[in-house]
Design a protein around this motif. Structure first.
Motif, PDB file in Angstrom:
ATOM      1  N   GLU A 202       1.504   3.614   2.247  1.00  0.00           N
ATOM      2  CA  GLU A 202       0.620   2.713   3.002  1.00  0.00           C
ATOM      3  C   GLU A 202       1.447   1.687   3.777  1.00  0.00           C
ATOM      4  OE1 GLU A 202      -1.980   0.724   0.243  1.00  0.00           O
ATOM      5  OE2 GLU A 202      -2.557   2.589  -0.727  1.00  0.00           O
ATOM      6  N   ASN A 203       2.436   1.161   3.123  1.00  0.00           N
ATOM      7  CA  ASN A 203       3.204   0.038   3.672  1.00  0.00           C
ATOM      8  C   ASN A 203       4.082   0.429   4.859  1.00  0.00           C
ATOM      9  OD1 ASN A 203       6.241  -1.101   3.383  1.00  0.00           O
ATOM     10  ND2 ASN A 203       4.769  -2.780   3.166  1.00  0.00           N
ATOM     11  N   ASP A 206       2.121  -0.085   8.020  1.00  0.00           N
ATOM     12  CA  ASP A 206       1.193  -1.220   7.918  1.00  0.00           C
ATOM     13  C   ASP A 206       1.665  -2.327   8.874  1.00  0.00           C
ATOM     14  OD1 ASP A 206      -0.150  -3.132   5.105  1.00  0.00           O
ATOM     15  OD2 ASP A 206      -0.200  -3.518   7.243  1.00  0.00           O
ATOM     16  N   TYR A 208      -0.056  -4.974   9.525  1.00  0.00           N
ATOM     17  CA  TYR A 208      -0.771  -6.208   9.193  1.00  0.00           C
ATOM     18  C   TYR A 208       0.093  -7.162   8.360  1.00  0.00           C
ATOM     19  CZ  TYR A 208      -5.135  -8.768   7.870  1.00  0.00           C
ATOM     20  OH  TYR A 208      -6.129  -9.693   7.685  1.00  0.00           O
ATOM     21  N   SER A 241      -1.946   1.086  16.175  1.00  0.00           N
ATOM     22  CA  SER A 241      -1.804   1.979  15.016  1.00  0.00           C
ATOM     23  C   SER A 241      -2.608   3.239  15.296  1.00  0.00           C
ATOM     24  CB  SER A 241      -2.301   1.298  13.737  1.00  0.00           C
ATOM     25  OG  SER A 241      -3.636   0.855  13.886  1.00  0.00           O
ATOM     26  N   LEU A 386     -10.027  -1.459   3.044  1.00  0.00           N
ATOM     27  CA  LEU A 386      -9.227  -0.882   4.140  1.00  0.00           C
ATOM     28  C   LEU A 386     -10.061  -0.786   5.416  1.00  0.00           C
ATOM     29  CD1 LEU A 386      -7.475   2.054   2.207  1.00  0.00           C
ATOM     30  CD2 LEU A 386      -6.434  -0.103   2.920  1.00  0.00           C
ATOM     31  N   ARG A 388     -10.202  -2.951   8.003  1.00  0.00           N
ATOM     32  CA  ARG A 388      -9.757  -3.694   9.181  1.00  0.00           C
ATOM     33  C   ARG A 388      -9.671  -2.774  10.406  1.00  0.00           C
ATOM     34  NH1 ARG A 388      -7.514  -8.354  10.842  1.00  0.00           N
ATOM     35  NH2 ARG A 388      -6.144  -8.132  12.644  1.00  0.00           N
ATOM     36  N   THR A 406      -2.417  -4.124  13.940  1.00  0.00           N
ATOM     37  CA  THR A 406      -2.651  -4.737  12.625  1.00  0.00           C
ATOM     38  C   THR A 406      -3.826  -4.097  11.886  1.00  0.00           C
ATOM     39  OG1 THR A 406      -4.115  -6.426  13.550  1.00  0.00           O
ATOM     40  CG2 THR A 406      -1.759  -6.969  13.408  1.00  0.00           C
ATOM     41  N   ASP A 407      -4.450  -3.105  12.487  1.00  0.00           N
ATOM     42  CA  ASP A 407      -5.611  -2.488  11.856  1.00  0.00           C
ATOM     43  C   ASP A 407      -5.187  -1.418  10.836  1.00  0.00           C
ATOM     44  OD1 ASP A 407      -7.256  -4.132  13.248  1.00  0.00           O
ATOM     45  OD2 ASP A 407      -7.723  -2.675  14.829  1.00  0.00           O
ATOM     46  N   GLU A 408      -6.122  -1.099   9.955  1.00  0.00           N
ATOM     47  CA  GLU A 408      -5.773  -0.219   8.833  1.00  0.00           C
ATOM     48  C   GLU A 408      -6.095   1.246   9.132  1.00  0.00           C
ATOM     49  OE1 GLU A 408      -7.848  -2.813   6.226  1.00  0.00           O
ATOM     50  OE2 GLU A 408      -6.006  -3.701   5.423  1.00  0.00           O
ATOM     51  N   GLN A 411      -3.803   3.713   7.039  1.00  0.00           N
ATOM     52  CA  GLN A 411      -4.192   3.812   5.630  1.00  0.00           C
ATOM     53  C   GLN A 411      -5.466   4.660   5.489  1.00  0.00           C
ATOM     54  OE1 GLN A 411      -3.336   0.831   7.206  1.00  0.00           O
ATOM     55  NE2 GLN A 411      -1.243   1.071   6.424  1.00  0.00           N
ATOM     56  N   ARG A 412      -6.391   4.473   6.423  1.00  0.00           N
ATOM     57  CA  ARG A 412      -7.599   5.311   6.375  1.00  0.00           C
ATOM     58  C   ARG A 412      -7.240   6.783   6.631  1.00  0.00           C
ATOM     59  NH1 ARG A 412      -9.784   0.583   8.833  1.00  0.00           N
ATOM     60  NH2 ARG A 412      -9.635   1.387  10.957  1.00  0.00           N
TER      61      ARG A 412
END
Ligand code: FES
Length: 440
Positions: A202-203, A206, A208, A241, A386, A388, A406-408, A411-412
């Protein structure tokens, strides 16, 4: 102990994931089985086993293996398990060997995993068939531009199809070399943390967290460069992203650099101007001006390839799950083939400044992983958010989902794939699993 039926499907939603995907040993065991033992796994770069006999230890999740180059030049992926009584046959992390000899009773295997040495063979009957005792080999091994992947299952799509849209960014990464190739022989540094493997995946994509976890580094860097680095990661950043499909994702830094000239300026100060200019010209000569600009614009990529590869800056980062709350990470910087040594030295020094063992950035991420695992012991707050950027996602003609840096989105993207594999949402339905009830 009471047992409960737990539907994995209930642990991942479009915009949030349940804490139990990080804290349940049984979920981890299923991840090993369904992700790391059933699909493509990144193992390393072919330059790490450049010569016949070169080997390095690798893992398919919990299962130890060896990546080696046999005497015919082919890369072999052999399970690190003696076919006599089960001992690992390779203890060294990497090296060069003509044979792998088990230290327990001396059974010896060649680079293709064939049993070629059997001590005191008279003790075995005349019908003993050595060929039945070859090491287990990965069902599939494939190389994309030097990146070696393997699968323990033969039932996987071809690697280029699996990589899908991530191939475009891998190509850009490799084409930073005027020979179109990198090497991963500058060394590897390793770290571990007391947290789940998915935190690292995830990181790595990321956008964000950067201004918070890495604030001190960016402030120092900003003073050195005379410009505000942190604005690249705030709300006004033009960067994006992206969800590339198949669980692969990207922080796209391309808008930051739009011409070879700009990159030449970036290199200036780190290498003599004539070396930076010659490098840019070598890319233009090989690729044409437009493609060279495209390559250079993407020269600081953050790419996640599901399930366990991150390409960040100049490095290949291999994420190795050990248990539900323990992870090891092998981080290998690459050098460009066909460039002046000063370019590679500058790349390595810049890499070390942030990512090295004493770097100003990456060690802070590791602390966050430890804190996340510790925090998820709290019961009553069951979900990780998650969402964002969910409402400002766009979908391109190519199907790529994009939103602000900065959006997730990444991760999604990861958990969309995780859910497909673990729960069979997009494929065959998978059964519920039985988990011991927490606290029972
Ligand atoms: Fe390897 Fe016996 S366990 S030789």
């Amino acid at each position: 102990m009471m047992a409960e039926k737990l539907d994995l499907n209930t642990l991942v939603e479009d915009h949030r994931v349940h804490r139990r995907i990080y804290t349940e040993p049984q979920v981890f065991a299923l991840e090993m089985e369904r992700i790391f033992e059933s699909g493509w796994v990144f193992l390393g770069h072919d330059s790490e086993v450049a010569a016949a006999g070169d080997f390095k230890q690798v893992r398919f999740g919990s299962q130890p293996a060896i990546m080696t180059r046999d005497e015919d030049g082919a890369i072999q992926v052999l399970m690190n398990r003696c076919m006599h009584r089960g001992a690992t046959i390779c203890q060294e992390e990497r090296g060069n060997a003509r044979h792998f000899r088990c230290w327990y009773h001396g059974w010896t295997y060649n680079g293709r995993g064939e049993l070629v040495g059997l001590p005191y063979p008279g003790g075995y009957g005349k019908n003993f068939d050595r060929s039945r005792f070859s090491l287990i080999r990965a069902a599939k091994v494939a190389n994309y531009r030097g990146l070696v992947f393997a699968s323990l299952s033969a039932d996987v799509e071809e690697l280029p199809d699996y990589l899908g849209k991530a191939r475009y960014y891998i190509d850009l990464f490799m084409d930073l070399s005027p020979q179109g190739a990198v090497e991963a022989r500058a060394g590897t540094h390793k770290y571990g943390y007391d947290g789940n493997w998915k935190f690292q995946m995830e990181n790595g994509v990321d956008g964000y967290h950067a201004n918070f976890v890495h604030q001190a580094f960016f402030e120092i860097q900003g003073k050195r460069l005379g410009r505000r680095v942190m604005k690249l990661f705030n709300e006004t950043s033009p960067l994006e992203s992206k969800d590339l499909g198949h669980g692969h994702s990207l922080l796209d830094t391309a808008p930051r650099r739009s011409s070879p000239r700009l990159v030449s300026n970036i290199l200036r100060g780190q290498v003599p101007a004539e070396i930076g200019d010659a490098y840019v010209q070598s890319l233009v000569a090989r690729n044409g001006e437009a493609r060279a600009a495209e390559i250079l614009a993407a020269s600081n990529v953050n790419l996640a390839v599901f399930p366990n590869l991150l390409i960040i800056g100049i490095q290949l980062r291999n994420v190795i799950p050990i248990s539900f709350n323990r992870t090891e990470v092998f981080l290998t910087p690459t050098t460009l083939c066909g460039v002046h040594e000063a370019i590679n030295v500058a790349r390595l020094r810049a890499h070390e400044a942030f990512y090295g063992p004493a770097g100003g950035g990456a060690p802070d991420d590791v602390e966050m992983f430890n804190r996340c695992q510790a925090g998820l012991a709290v019961k009553g707050a069951e979900w990780l958010e998650l969402s964002r950027g969910l409402e400002r996602e766009t979908v391109g003609e190519d199907g790529v989902i994009a939103a602000h840096l900065t959006d997730e989105v990444p991760q999604r993207a990861f958990y969309k794939r995780w859910r497909e594999i673990m729960c069979g949402v997009a494929t065959a339905a998978r059964p519920s699993v039985t988990l011991a009830a927490a606290g029972s």
